[in-house]
Motif scaffolding. Structure first.
Motif, PDB file in Angstrom:
ATOM      1  N   THR A  28      -6.935   2.806  11.494  1.00  0.00           N
ATOM      2  CA  THR A  28      -5.351   2.250  11.478  1.00  0.00           C
ATOM      3  C   THR A  28      -4.477   0.894  10.390  1.00  0.00           C
ATOM      4  OG1 THR A  28      -5.840   1.223  13.857  1.00  0.00           O
ATOM      5  CG2 THR A  28      -4.385   0.405  13.347  1.00  0.00           C
ATOM      6  N   VAL A  29      -6.246   0.317   9.526  1.00  0.00           N
ATOM      7  CA  VAL A  29      -5.319  -0.074   8.598  1.00  0.00           C
ATOM      8  C   VAL A  29      -5.044   1.236   7.717  1.00  0.00           C
ATOM      9  CG1 VAL A  29      -6.713  -1.408   6.482  1.00  0.00           C
ATOM     10  CG2 VAL A  29      -7.583  -1.698   8.633  1.00  0.00           C
ATOM     11  N   GLU A  30      -6.113   1.810   7.452  1.00  0.00           N
ATOM     12  CA  GLU A  30      -5.265   2.876   6.530  1.00  0.00           C
ATOM     13  C   GLU A  30      -3.794   3.322   6.286  1.00  0.00           C
ATOM     14  OE1 GLU A  30      -8.054   6.029   6.153  1.00  0.00           O
ATOM     15  OE2 GLU A  30      -9.188   4.414   4.929  1.00  0.00           O
ATOM     16  N   SER A  31      -3.347   3.075   8.051  1.00  0.00           N
ATOM     17  CA  SER A  31      -2.269   3.791   8.731  1.00  0.00           C
ATOM     18  C   SER A  31      -0.875   2.538   8.004  1.00  0.00           C
ATOM     19  CB  SER A  31      -2.265   4.256   9.387  1.00  0.00           C
ATOM     20  OG  SER A  31      -1.038   4.271  10.698  1.00  0.00           O
ATOM     21  N   HIS A  32      -1.483   1.536   8.257  1.00  0.00           N
ATOM     22  CA  HIS A  32      -0.142   0.028   7.974  1.00  0.00           C
ATOM     23  C   HIS A  32      -0.111   0.105   6.310  1.00  0.00           C
ATOM     24  CE1 HIS A  32      -0.127  -1.895  11.570  1.00  0.00           C
ATOM     25  NE2 HIS A  32      -1.085  -2.045  11.644  1.00  0.00           N
ATOM     26  N   HIS A  33      -1.190   0.604   6.001  1.00  0.00           N
ATOM     27  CA  HIS A  33      -1.027   0.576   4.292  1.00  0.00           C
ATOM     28  C   HIS A  33      -0.190   1.544   3.972  1.00  0.00           C
ATOM     29  CE1 HIS A  33      -4.894  -2.030   3.236  1.00  0.00           C
ATOM     30  NE2 HIS A  33      -3.898  -2.612   2.852  1.00  0.00           N
ATOM     31  N   ARG A  34      -0.201   2.617   4.413  1.00  0.00           N
ATOM     32  CA  ARG A  34       0.688   3.793   3.796  1.00  0.00           C
ATOM     33  C   ARG A  34       2.172   3.217   4.779  1.00  0.00           C
ATOM     34  NH1 ARG A  34      -3.094   6.868   6.316  1.00  0.00           N
ATOM     35  NH2 ARG A  34      -2.498   7.287   8.381  1.00  0.00           N
ATOM     36  N   ASN A  35       2.088   2.580   5.600  1.00  0.00           N
ATOM     37  CA  ASN A  35       3.578   2.200   6.398  1.00  0.00           C
ATOM     38  C   ASN A  35       4.177   1.538   5.105  1.00  0.00           C
ATOM     39  OD1 ASN A  35       3.541   3.903   8.402  1.00  0.00           O
ATOM     40  ND2 ASN A  35       2.819   2.715  10.169  1.00  0.00           N
ATOM     41  N   ILE A  36       3.105   0.311   4.999  1.00  0.00           N
ATOM     42  CA  ILE A  36       3.783  -0.717   3.936  1.00  0.00           C
ATOM     43  C   ILE A  36       4.044  -0.455   2.700  1.00  0.00           C
ATOM     44  CG2 ILE A  36       3.021  -2.118   2.818  1.00  0.00           C
ATOM     45  CD1 ILE A  36       0.365  -3.346   4.566  1.00  0.00           C
ATOM     46  N   ARG A  37       3.115   0.452   2.042  1.00  0.00           N
ATOM     47  CA  ARG A  37       3.975   1.598   0.760  1.00  0.00           C
ATOM     48  C   ARG A  37       4.788   2.483   0.403  1.00  0.00           C
ATOM     49  NH1 ARG A  37      -2.384   2.718   1.053  1.00  0.00           N
ATOM     50  NH2 ARG A  37      -1.162   5.003   0.428  1.00  0.00           N
ATOM     51  N   GLU A  38       5.523   2.671   1.940  1.00  0.00           N
ATOM     52  CA  GLU A  38       6.854   3.439   1.868  1.00  0.00           C
ATOM     53  C   GLU A  38       7.794   2.339   2.235  1.00  0.00           C
ATOM     54  OE1 GLU A  38       6.540   5.800   5.486  1.00  0.00           O
ATOM     55  OE2 GLU A  38       4.984   7.599   4.601  1.00  0.00           O
ATOM     56  N   LYS A  39       7.801   1.603   2.886  1.00  0.00           N
ATOM     57  CA  LYS A  39       8.569   0.273   3.224  1.00  0.00           C
ATOM     58  C   LYS A  39       8.662  -0.269   1.450  1.00  0.00           C
ATOM     59  CE  LYS A  39       8.526  -0.937   7.874  1.00  0.00           C
ATOM     60  NZ  LYS A  39       7.978  -2.074   9.123  1.00  0.00           N
ATOM     61  N   LEU A  40       7.342  -0.670   1.214  1.00  0.00           N
ATOM     62  CA  LEU A  40       8.050  -1.191  -0.213  1.00  0.00           C
ATOM     63  C   LEU A  40       8.945  -0.479  -1.332  1.00  0.00           C
ATOM     64  CD1 LEU A  40       5.517  -3.892  -0.073  1.00  0.00           C
ATOM     65  CD2 LEU A  40       8.406  -4.536   1.163  1.00  0.00           C
ATOM     66  N   ASN A  41       8.588   1.174  -1.648  1.00  0.00           N
ATOM     67  CA  ASN A  41       8.554   1.923  -2.200  1.00  0.00           C
ATOM     68  C   ASN A  41       7.100   1.714  -3.797  1.00  0.00           C
ATOM     69  OD1 ASN A  41       9.192   4.095  -4.258  1.00  0.00           O
ATOM     70  ND2 ASN A  41      10.491   2.680  -4.977  1.00  0.00           N
ATOM     71  N   ALA A  42       6.150   1.569  -3.125  1.00  0.00           N
ATOM     72  CA  ALA A  42       4.991   0.445  -3.790  1.00  0.00           C
ATOM     73  C   ALA A  42       3.991   2.047  -4.267  1.00  0.00           C
ATOM     74  CB  ALA A  42       4.126  -0.334  -3.216  1.00  0.00           C
ATOM     75  N   THR A  43       3.193   2.133  -5.058  1.00  0.00           N
ATOM     76  CA  THR A  43       2.741   3.246  -5.996  1.00  0.00           C
ATOM     77  C   THR A  43       1.464   3.010  -5.137  1.00  0.00           C
ATOM     78  OG1 THR A  43       2.305   2.271  -7.598  1.00  0.00           O
ATOM     79  CG2 THR A  43       3.621   3.477  -7.361  1.00  0.00           C
ATOM     80  N   ASN A  44       0.520   2.044  -4.969  1.00  0.00           N
ATOM     81  CA  ASN A  44      -0.744   1.233  -4.182  1.00  0.00           C
ATOM     82  C   ASN A  44      -0.171   0.295  -3.754  1.00  0.00           C
ATOM     83  OD1 ASN A  44      -0.663  -0.599  -6.641  1.00  0.00           O
ATOM     84  ND2 ASN A  44      -1.527   0.872  -8.001  1.00  0.00           N
TER      85      ASN A  44
END
Length: 242
Positions: free
Chosen positions: A210-226
């Motif tokens: 769940t944490v990793e899924s949230h991190h993926r969604n956050i990166r996609e929303k912010l267009n962030a590399t990490n």
């Protein structure tokens, strides 16, 4: 400085101008820095020293993570002599030049600790653009190898990079209209506090997946590399506080 080196710098400036993304522009810039022995760099605006949210002005954090954590935990931004001089200076300068002046005890501590983290010397290129606050492109390492006559071209390279990244980030920010959810903001704030994914899963009572899924969604929303990039972008959008 030989003609080949001059040609390489001009080619790098053109490559940065033609870069389709911030990542590509930064890759070109990093390649040039490496040739001069510089392996750490930061691109940031320079709010007033007392601004506790100065992180929001960072365009790219290329410092070693250990040094950034130390710099932040000790409140070095308030006393950083490189930042202080860059707010006022119109010409590039080398870090060791600051030693020739009278640094306060606290300012000297900032420079001494930077040296302990492998940044014994560096350079700062102050950026002053109309209708914008002061900014700086700074780079450092344990040993610089900048040939005579190279500084004007390095200054041009840094200015081109700053303008390019600023344009690309502004465009990207305009396209990032979807805000983070309250849960995503909470999770990212724990990440900004230095907690690992495993720590966060325990704190929030959720699985690692769940944490990793949230991190993926956050990166996609912010267009962030990490995650670190996401934290900087979220701070700049005032979506999280640390």
């Amino acid at each position: 400085m030989n003609n080949a080196a001059v040609g390489e710098l001009f080619a790098a400036i053109s490559a940065i101008d033609d870069s389709p993304s911030s990542d590509r522009a930064l890759e070109v810039f990093q390649g040039v820095l490496n040739r001069y022995g510089l392996n750490n760099f930061l691109i940031t605006g320079l709010p007033v020293p007392q601004d506790s949210e100065w992180h929001r002005e960072i365009l790219h954090d290329g410092w070693a993570s250990e040094w950034f954590a130390r710099y932040e935990s000790e409140g070095h931004f308030l006393y950083d002599p490189c930042a202080a001089r860059s707010r006022l200076a119109t010409e590039p300068f080398l870090w060791h030049e600051l030693r020739a002046g009278r640094l306060t005890t606290r300012a000297s501590l900032v420079m001494d600790e930077a040296a302990e983290f492998g940044m014994k010397d560096g350079l700062c290129v102050p950026i002053h653009m109309p209708l914008s606050g002061p900014a700086v492109v700074t780079a450092a390492s344990d040993r610089m190898e900048i040939p005579p006559g190279a500084m004007p071209l390095i200054e041009a390279l840094c200015v081109h990079l700053f303008r390019k990244i600023s344009r690309l980030e502004s465009k990207s920010g305009a396209e990032e209209g979807k805000p983070l959810t309250p849960r995503e903001r909470e999770l990212l704030e724990w990440s900004a506090d230095g907690k690992s994914a495993e720590d966060i899963s325990c704190i929030l009572g959720v699985t690692m997946n769940t944490v990793e899924s949230h991190h993926r969604n956050i990166r996609e929303k912010l267009n962030a590399t990490n995650v670190a990039h996401a934290i900087v972008k979220a701070l700049r959008r005032h979506e999280i506080q640390i």
